[in-house]
Design an enzyme around this catalytic site. Sequence first.
Site, PDB file in Angstrom:
ATOM      1  CB  THR A 288      -0.436  -0.478   0.934  1.00 38.64           C
ATOM      2  OG1 THR A 288      -0.679   0.461   2.394  1.00 38.64           O
ATOM      3  CG2 THR A 288      -1.384  -1.713   1.498  1.00 38.64           C
ATOM      4  CG  ASP A 289       1.415   5.998  -1.330  1.00 34.41           C
ATOM      5  OD1 ASP A 289       2.553   6.603  -0.644  1.00 34.41           O
ATOM      6  OD2 ASP A 289       1.112   6.526  -1.900  1.00 34.41           O
ATOM      7  CG  PHE A 290       2.751   7.332   4.515  1.00 29.54           C
ATOM      8  CD1 PHE A 290       3.545   7.422   4.745  1.00 29.54           C
ATOM      9  CD2 PHE A 290       2.038   7.531   5.729  1.00 29.54           C
ATOM     10  CE1 PHE A 290       4.778   7.804   6.418  1.00 29.54           C
ATOM     11  CE2 PHE A 290       1.992   7.941   6.851  1.00 29.54           C
ATOM     12  CZ  PHE A 290       3.564   7.998   7.501  1.00 29.54           C
ATOM     13  N   GLY A 292      -2.121   3.472   3.350  1.00 30.90           N
ATOM     14  CA  GLY A 292      -3.340   3.406   2.671  1.00 30.90           C
ATOM     15  C   GLY A 292      -4.342   2.679   2.713  1.00 30.90           C
TER      16      GLY A 292
END
Length: 766
Positions: A288-290, A292
């Site tokens: 995931t992104d930060f 997410g």
Amino acid sequence: MKIKLIILLVGFSLFGYSQKKTTKKTVKIKPKTEFVAELLSKMTLDEKIGQLNLPTSGDITTGAANSSNVAKNIEEGKVGGLFNIKSVQKIREVQKIAVEKSRLKIPLLFGMDVIHGYETTFPIPLGLSCTWDMKLIERSAQIAAQEASADGINWTFSPMVDISRDPRWGRVSEGSGEDPYLGSQIAKAMVHGYQGDDLSKNNTILSCVKHFALYGAPEAGRDYNTVDMSRIKMYNDYFPPYKAAVDAGVGSVMASFNEIDGIPATGNKWLMTDVLRKQWGFKGFVVTDFTGIPEMIEHGMGDLQTVSALALNAGIEMDMVGEGFLKTLKKSLDEAKVNIEQIDSAVRLILNAKYDLGLFEDPYKYCDVKRAKTEIFTSSNRAEARKIAAQSLVLLKNLNQLLPLKKSGTVAVIGPLADAKENMAGTWSVATNMQTSISLVAGIKEVGGNATKVLYAKGSNLDYDAAFEEKATMFGKTLHRDSRTAAELLAEALKIANQSDVIIAALGESAEMSGESSSRTNLEIPQAQKDLLQALLKTGKPVVLVLFTGRPLVLVQESETVPAILNTWFAGSEAGSAIADVLFGNENPSGKLTATFPRSVGQVPIYYNQKNTGRPLGNKEGKFEKFRSNYIDERNEPLFPFGFGLSYTAFDYSNLKISSDKMNFNEKVNVTVEVTNTGNYDGKEVVQLYIRDLIGSVTRPIKELKGFQKIALKKGEKQTVTFEISVEELKFYNSDLQFIAEPGAFQIFVGTNSNAEKKVSLELIK
């Protein structure tokens, strides 16, 4: 294979290590599938879920790793990797906890946003793309991998390949522009630069392509905002660079923040499983992104347990910072909201990556202090960065050949970006030592030599509004705001301007005016600087605008009044020297725009490969026509088109030919054109080939880039450039999302930018 034995703890025999204390040992670990399967069988559920957890540690102080908050989780096997630690000594300390204190001794991944270089910083990705040179772009990634791996990093969250046609979006600076074909070539070059041909080598690192998917098309150009588009547009315009990275063997993929078809990408099974794995055959892992996963709560998808299960079911393997997997997956497993096969599959993919990186053979392979001392920010790396930076600069205007400058006389360097070394590296330069970057003033003094007298004045602050400037100079990228009044700053600038032979106005955006969460509604140079520029022009001295920017700007006034404009983006740690090399003619500018520059923000989104309407404008002069697709207050055309860029020399295109005007599906044809350097300097030219499908089962763009070559020509030299066209260049996704070519008529254009008008015809026949 021989390695030094560092870890002698009981249980390490799992990895084939001897428990006897020796200096060297031949290690024969089992083949990956067998090795990972055996390791997985020994893991508890908590240890499995721990491998899916990617926290940020903060930058742990050397000597304090064991007492940090993250150390306990590592010991308990609840961490699969970490990011945001810099320096080989700190990383070694943390890795030691994992491989000496945890039960199964599983090594950690260490990631960092190595976006456009490590300590040796290259131009921001948008600038780098303007080189149109895949070898240089790949080389920049190789050097970044060499330096990062020497400092303990084994995973980078790069390349960012999001197509963007909206310069209001700040992260346009981090991508490669608006075109799917060029973006795909760059994606492949970057992945291969980072990963090489063998990830087990200690100078390669795992690449992570991002942000999957469509992140560059947010509504209103506002970061993190909703994205809504048809699937045919996804497949034809936005998906290609991600797929190119997958085809190049990228080891990991990062999910985007935005939603797709009403479901956030982080929880979108169609995207992560059906497209990425089933259609494209991706074999790595998805992170995931930060935060997410927990951010899906705000999207309205459910509580933390619900969205965490949604992410795992969709095909997400690693949770960056959110800890949703760590806190809820065990409960979801008990409640049959996820199954153990999904967890095992995710763990297996992460362990596979660690195996491929060679971390099970030597968990300290990236922790060689000698490498860290000799391979980072070297003079040779800096020299290459300087050469690459010079090729990223785009000459937008050069009236009466004002440039290149002579290395003599008096040069006034004026503007808030003139002596701003902290800003030269641009956004997303987390490993850069900003104090070692070369400012424009320093570069001009160096390259201009003793015969050139250099005067400097700030001239103005970045903006009249101090609060705005504070937002635009984050992360240590200060411009040292001057407390004098605007009138006092201007008076000083005019005093030295009047003593000069030529004025270099260093204006534009600060580094953090573009980048993540730096969306803008006004795409002009800040008014304080516009006022300074107009005052400098009134002196009657020749003015060169050296433009710093992380996005296309609206430059109508500047293009009409300033004799020379050199767009430098943010050119990296060697920026000042590289810019001066071009200003003084040591290097001939060869950069070409990869994003369209609008005349007005009201034209946005704007891009060259648009489609015709049923009522296209009927003239080429931009004159208003009622009941046609145009504006009543602005022309349709951009200020500077995709592919545009001037040189100190001139190139003539002639004798465009095609080997046959008919081609069946199994044949290929050659398109040739003669390019002659007719000017007074040696130079490089990017020869661009565009194709138009005149009739299709779905509407087709008016022009699409399908080939390019960057060539070097001596003064007076002529070269024949050849492009080979097969059916692959004519394919597109139809309304059924089938990748096909359709028989019919095509036009092929070749020229110096996307406005190329020289064309030949081709008919594809069955």
